[in-house]
Design an enzyme around this catalytic site. Structure first.
Site, PDB file in Angstrom:
ATOM      1  N   GLN A   1       0.844  -1.187   0.000  1.00  0.00           N
ATOM      2  CA  GLN A   1       0.000   0.000   0.000  1.00  0.00           C
ATOM      3  C   GLN A   1       0.882   1.240   0.000  1.00  0.00           C
ATOM      4  OE1 GLN A   1      -2.454   0.362   3.473  1.00  0.00           O
ATOM      5  NE2 GLN A   1      -0.806  -0.095   4.898  1.00  0.00           N
TER       6      GLN A   1
ATOM      7  N   TYR B   1      -4.713   5.748  16.433  1.00  0.00           N
ATOM      8  CA  TYR B   1      -4.247   6.413  15.220  1.00  0.00           C
ATOM      9  C   TYR B   1      -3.643   7.777  15.518  1.00  0.00           C
ATOM     10  CZ  TYR B   1      -5.527   2.665  12.239  1.00  0.00           C
ATOM     11  OH  TYR B   1      -5.549   1.429  11.646  1.00  0.00           O
TER      12      TYR B   1
ATOM     13  N   HIS C   1     -12.009   4.049  10.387  1.00  0.00           N
ATOM     14  CA  HIS C   1     -11.499   3.235  11.488  1.00  0.00           C
ATOM     15  C   HIS C   1     -12.392   3.312  12.723  1.00  0.00           C
ATOM     16  CE1 HIS C   1      -7.824   2.048   9.544  1.00  0.00           C
ATOM     17  NE2 HIS C   1      -7.539   3.289   9.244  1.00  0.00           N
TER      18      HIS C   1
ATOM     19  N   ARG D   1      -7.424  -8.098  14.100  1.00  0.00           N
ATOM     20  CA  ARG D   1      -6.291  -8.052  13.194  1.00  0.00           C
ATOM     21  C   ARG D   1      -5.060  -8.629  13.881  1.00  0.00           C
ATOM     22  NH1 ARG D   1      -3.648  -2.489  10.632  1.00  0.00           N
ATOM     23  NH2 ARG D   1      -2.365  -3.505   9.054  1.00  0.00           N
TER      24      ARG D   1
ATOM     25  N   GLU E   1      -2.019 -17.081  50.167  1.00  0.00           N
ATOM     26  CA  GLU E   1      -3.295 -17.771  50.383  1.00  0.00           C
ATOM     27  C   GLU E   1      -4.183 -16.998  51.346  1.00  0.00           C
ATOM     28  OE1 GLU E   1      -2.612 -21.837  51.461  1.00  0.00           O
ATOM     29  OE2 GLU E   1      -1.407 -22.247  49.683  1.00  0.00           O
TER      30      GLU E   1
END
Length: 741
Positions: A153, A265, A419, A444, A670
């Site tokens: 891209q 983003y 998005h 993704r 514990e």
């Protein structure tokens, strides 16, 4: 989009002395032509300061050692500029990424050491690209709307250009005129032309892809002394300012520095914004780029840090859950912002990051840390307005206890472009260092080629973006805006209330148009009380519909269920699927209650602390325990649990809840303390134009929050419930009553 692995050394930008003076120890080639080839992205004075820093500042010295090791390893492997063929994560993709890192790193090391081997390595690498690049057309594996040449891209081609331009700038004056001309014309000018002329609509977008493209082209313009390229980058291909880098600053950030696509983003886009801004300041300081819009780029650095918890960013929109303050882009942002402001709080973030830049900005950070100037960063309650004018919603953060105390996040933002998820009025809750009420983020596996080439999975659309995958109201089993993001873009969320007091922090917002004929108003508050060890989160959601509907209100939570405070039919041998579409097809049903009017509860354990969620509603509701993963034959989805409150056949309804952190569990010792909730009951009551949520504590004391339908109202409200009358004026009020003897 593929997220390139960025390295902090690459942001070698600085303002200060003019370019043209050679760094100490870095002799010019006798073929250089002075200012026509000398560095312009970092001044020679600053290169000299970095060269002379030596080991005086440990953080800077460590970064130099790291970059030297990386670059020397690349040099030992030899020049490798392969024919592109792979998607993100593939061999050729990763090699071209490694190459731009090596180009930038070697350029910086040459300027700092004077070792000609680094400059020759950059030259030879770029000459190999000069051989390859003119032969390339669209990437053979490209499946993006705008395919790259080196990468699948064009976005990644832009990133390559941003960083390679910096390495080239550092060594350009060492090249012969012929080599310089070949690299100028067959690599940088060709790439700039590909991005800005051959893909002009892409270049002129208001989007992070175009930010990277304008940054790459603009920096190339500065390096090549090409004013036309710089103007194109700053003002768009028409040079009229309706596109380009400056318009992106104006349109993509709110006045508070919030980025339209959300924190994930914002982190990614921060790098080109900050890096190119430093180049602009270095070459055209008269533009005052860091003063633009009241310093919005510097606000963006502060804002992205604020949108984190425990070092990780809030996973809003198409976000990966493991991205945080140590990411390369935020390392860049912190260093550059500190060099601009000398804000000592940023130094504590740099310490947390454990590294800085191999740049003048990184040197300033390293010096500040070494001199003990760091101060704690103030993670604080705040709202970040959204939209260029701050009128398209907000992101609310209510905090107590600093970075790893309590944080309630309410997402009232705009859609967030492609998005964005369909999750208006959703919320997240963090406590004790953990995400308690969660968000799935993106479906993704970034750069894992075996999973859809590292790109988004089909389940990103069918699950992760849907409303039911979030803590937001679903109407008639459909996502907000019909799952169409352009429709969402034209319907902003309306903030109604944001107020901080000593013991109550409260925010409210409204969504109209998410579903036809439906108005949703949600109020969230973080409330403190002397009988409660930590603040609790109170939630009141009101919905009004033109017609009776099915309302589903999910709560996605993290932890191991301890107590199920309601009767429900478990599905042990068979596991029904909740629905057929809009995310419901991905939910297994594990247990389901009958509809009832009584308040209910669910307690789980996470990170050594218990959490009890008590919930009530204005009409009978079912309670469903569900888990993601149905209809997922390739095992693409994470298996995560949720509680869904379902109400059928109502046109107007209210949902109330309180989430209470309490107690402690120490598996090593514990020991268990405070495992029982200190809240005995939750009730809600409706009055004229207002509602009250009443919490009864185990001591018998009550805590009530009154909330008006109209947050702007200054009228008096009255709600009667359980023999008590609650009266107040304005948007909200708190009522405390001690236990009766």
């Amino acid at each position: 989009m593929t997220r390139p692995v960025l390295i902090a050394v690459l942001a070698t930008l600085s303002a200060a002395a003019p370019a043209g003076v050679l760094a100490q120890g870095a002799p010019a080639s006798n073929t250089a032509t002075g200012d026509a080839a000398a560095p312009v992205l970092v001044s020679p004075v600053n290169w000299r300061a970095m060269a002379q820093a030596g080991d005086r500042y440990p953080m800077f010295s460590a970064e130099r050692t790291r970059v030297e090791a990386e670059v020397r390893a690349a040099m030992a492997s030899g020049i490798n500029v392969p024919q592109p063929r792979d998607l993100g994560g593939g061999v050729t993709h990763e090699q071209h990424k490694a190459n731009y890192k090596a180009i930038a790193g070697a350029g910086a090391l040459y300027r700092m050491t004077g070792d000609r081997a680094y400059a020759d390595f950059v030259r030879d690498m770029l000459l190999a690209y000069a051989d390859l690049y003119p032969t390339l057309s669209d990437h053979p594996a490209g499946n993006s709307p705008v395919k790259g040449r080196l990468f699948w891209q064009a976005l990644n081609d832009s990133v390559w250009l941003v960083y390679s331009a910096q390495g080239y700038d550092a060594v350009r004056d060492t090249l012969s005129a012929a080599d310089r001309r070949r690299i100028d014309d067959d690599v940088f000018r060709r790439m700039a032309r590909f991005l800005s002329e051959e893909n002009a609509p892409y270049f002129d977008r208001i989007h992070n892809h175009a930010t990277w493209a304008t940054a790459g082209v603009g920096m190339t313009g500065y390096v090549l002394r090409d004013a036309d390229l710089v103007d194109r980058a700053l003002n768009g291909t028409a040079r009229d300012g309706r596109a380009g880098f400056l318009r992106q600053i104006d349109e993509l950030f709110s006045p508070d520095g919030y980025y339209a696509e959300g924190p994930y983003y914002q982190r990614y886009a921060l790098a080109p914004f900050i890096i190119f801004a430093r180049a602009i300041q270095q070459n055209e300081p008269e533009r005052g780029i860091f003063d633009r819009r009241d310093g919005v780029l510097l606000k963006a650095v502060d804002g992205v840090i604020q949108t984190s918890y425990g070092g990780l960013l809030f996973p809003i929109n198409d976000a990966m859950p493991d991205k945080g303050l140590k990411s390369e882009e935020i390392v860049t942002g912190v260093a550059v912002a500190y060099a601009q402001t000398e804000d000592p709080r940023l130094l504590s973030i740099a310490q947390q990051q454990g590294r800085t830049l191999l740049s003048p900005d990184g040197l300033a950070v390293a010096r500040g840390v070494a001199e003990g100037a760091a101060q704690p960063f103030d993670f604080r309650s705040m709202q970040l307005r959204d939209g260029p004018n701050g009128d398209l919603g907000n992101l609310v953060m209510l905090r107590r206890g600093g970075e790893t105390g309590q944080a309630l996040v309410m997402k009232n933002t705009q859609q967030g472009q492609g998005h964005g998820h369909f999750d208006r009025l959703t919320w997240l809750f963090y406590d004790n260092g953990s995400a308690v009420v969660t968000d799935y983020g993106a479906a993704r596996f970034l750069n894992v080629e075996a999973k859809n080439g590292g790109g988004y999975l089909d389940e990103n659309d069918s699950w992760a973006m849907t409303t039911v995958a979030h803590n937001a109201l679903v109407v008639n089993e459909t996502s907000q805006f019909g799952g169409d993001w352009p429709t969402g873009e034209i319907h902003p969320t309306t903030p109604l209330l944001f107020e901080i007091t000593d013991d109550v922090q409260i925010a409210s917002a409204r969504l109209e148009g998410g579903h036809d004929g439906v108005v949703v108003t949600r109020t969230l508050a973080m409330v403190e009380h002397p009988e409660l060890t930590v603040p609790v989160a109170v939630d009141l959601l009101r919905v009004r519909s033109d017609a009776p509907a099915r309302f589903d209100l999910p709560l996605h939570f993290n932890g191991h269920i301890i107590t199920q405070g309601f009767e429900a039919e478990p599905f042990v041998t068979t596991r029904p699927v909740l629905g057929e579409a809009n995310g419901y097809q991905h939910l297994w049903v594990d247990a389901r209650s009958q509809a009832g009017e009584e308040a209910r509860s669910l307690t789980w354990l996470l990170g050594g602390r218990f959490y009890t969620y008590r919930f009530a509603a204005s009409a009978p509701t079912e309670a469903l325990l569900v888990e993601s993963g149905a209809n997922d034959p390739r095992f693409n989805l994470r298996r995560e649990q949720a509680l869904i409150r379902r109400m059928d056949g109502e046109a107007a309804a209210s949902f109330a809840a309180v989430l209470e952190p309490h107690g402690a569990y120490d598996g090593t010792a514990e020991t268990v303390t405070g495992a029982t909730s200190q809240i005995r009951a939750i009730e809600q009551a409706r009055g004229e134009g207002a509602e009250v949520v009443v919490l009864t504590l185990v001591s018998g004391a009550t805590l009530a929050i009154g909330i008006a339908d109209d947050a702007a109202s200054t009228s008096r409200h009255t709600v009667r419930h359980g023999g008590q009358t609650y009266e107040w004026t304005g948007a909200w009020a708190r009522f405390d009553r001690e236990s009766q003897p």
